[in-house]
Write an enzyme that holds these catalytic residues in place. Sequence first.
Site, mmCIF file in Angstrom:
data_model
loop_
_atom_site.group_PDB
_atom_site.id
_atom_site.type_symbol
_atom_site.label_atom_id
_atom_site.label_comp_id
_atom_site.label_asym_id
_atom_site.label_seq_id
_atom_site.Cartn_x
_atom_site.Cartn_y
_atom_site.Cartn_z
ATOM 1 N N CYS A 119 0.821 -1.225 0.000
ATOM 2 C CA CYS A 119 0.000 0.000 0.000
ATOM 3 C C CYS A 119 0.844 1.261 0.000
ATOM 4 O O CYS A 119 0.357 2.336 -0.332
ATOM 5 C CB CYS A 119 -0.935 0.009 1.197
ATOM 6 S SG CYS A 119 -1.936 -1.455 1.298
ATOM 7 N N HIS A 260 -3.319 7.259 2.456
ATOM 8 C CA HIS A 260 -3.769 5.937 2.014
ATOM 9 C C HIS A 260 -5.047 5.576 2.765
ATOM 10 O O HIS A 260 -5.151 5.774 3.975
ATOM 11 C CB HIS A 260 -2.666 4.906 2.293
ATOM 12 C CG HIS A 260 -3.128 3.497 2.112
ATOM 13 N ND1 HIS A 260 -3.803 3.082 0.988
ATOM 14 C CD2 HIS A 260 -3.020 2.405 2.918
ATOM 15 C CE1 HIS A 260 -4.088 1.795 1.108
ATOM 16 N NE2 HIS A 260 -3.639 1.363 2.262
ATOM 17 N N ASN A 290 -10.270 -0.371 0.467
ATOM 18 C CA ASN A 290 -8.814 -0.218 0.480
ATOM 19 C C ASN A 290 -8.292 -0.739 -0.863
ATOM 20 O O ASN A 290 -8.448 -1.916 -1.177
ATOM 21 C CB ASN A 290 -8.245 -1.031 1.646
ATOM 22 C CG ASN A 290 -6.729 -0.973 1.727
ATOM 23 O OD1 ASN A 290 -6.053 -0.717 0.736
ATOM 24 N ND2 ASN A 290 -6.191 -1.247 2.907
#
Length: 333
Positions: A119, A260, A290
């Site tokens: 990520c 994020h 996500n």
Amino acid sequence: MSLSTAFGVRMSGIASAVPDRVLTNADLERILDTSDEWIRQRTGIVERRVVDGERESQASLAMRSLRTSLDRAGLKPSDLDLIINCTVTAEMTCPSNACRIAAEIGATPVPAFDLVAACSGFVYGINVGESLVRSGRFRTVGVIGCDLMTQVVDYEDRSVSILFGDAAGSVILRRDPDTQRGCLYQAMGADGRGWHSLYLPRRAREIPPEDADNPIRIGCLRMHGREVYKFAVNKFREVIEDALEKTGLKVDDVSQFVCHQMNVRIIDAAIERIGLPRDRVRINIDRYGNTSAGSVGVVLDELRGDGALREGDIVIIVAFGGGLTWASSVWRL
Ligand code: ACO
């Protein structure tokens, strides 16, 4: 803060791409022992986008975004002199998807590589690309963050599958005569001691002893949610405070905190603990889930679309992910 370098860097062509298909919490209720209420309360997610695995791939979604970036920057593929494709879900490790993307859009023979930092990937990619442009070695770098996480989750594992969606984001980093423009500060970190909090095993022998008795599909993401949660909440605060301290900036100097999107509770905890202004922390996890390396680019593109990124603005970008990894990037746009 001033930078004593020969070149500045402009972030242009901010773009994103998401698949058309929407997977709602109600859809998940039909296939899993879960509920819309549980998912919303624990994660803030309402729906996410999912690729059609027969038609779309990491390379195709990444390419869609990069093409839009080039259009918005007023450039041709042949203007690129490097492509960095940040992902953990490339179809193959050899060749890299970056090579295939470069060929497909007609940018060959530029150097091209995939960057794996989960990520945190897109922020790592922006930091690497910016440094290469600022050093004078490259003029125009295309950076893509794109993951198809729905291709690597087990839809029988309710604690992992509800979290993820698919998306791509991209930017073009270009040499600029204004040396005060670009990344004012960047930090990247990794602590491999925590790798087993979040991993994607390809063979049974890679599964660590503590997971030996857990049902897990090879090729699917294994996550210890509480460990990742704790890591992210603490790191979030640490990287933002570090970025402010090292640059001498105050929260009020920053026009956007681009974060994020891993879980709305993690972002809310950071807002409260650091005292960030809610109206300058964009949250869109409710609509996309996500999306790993895709999420920061999608947030940037939403802000661009709303006219919230203006020349001269200071923006702090942060991400955390498997590895465990983290990264920050402070920009004067
Ligand atoms: N629906 C209903 N119940 C569920 C679900 C679900 N989808 N998933 C788990 N549960 C149950 C569990 O079985 C457990 O039940 P029990 O108490 O009877 O054993 C209960 O809910 C609590 O489970 P926890 O795992 O402790 O729930 P938690 O509050 O920690 O929330 C979550 C889980 C949402 C995964 C949270 O830990 C989290 O967000 N962690 C961070 C995850 C993350 O962001 N990962 C990043 C991914 S990659 C990256 O960006 C780095």
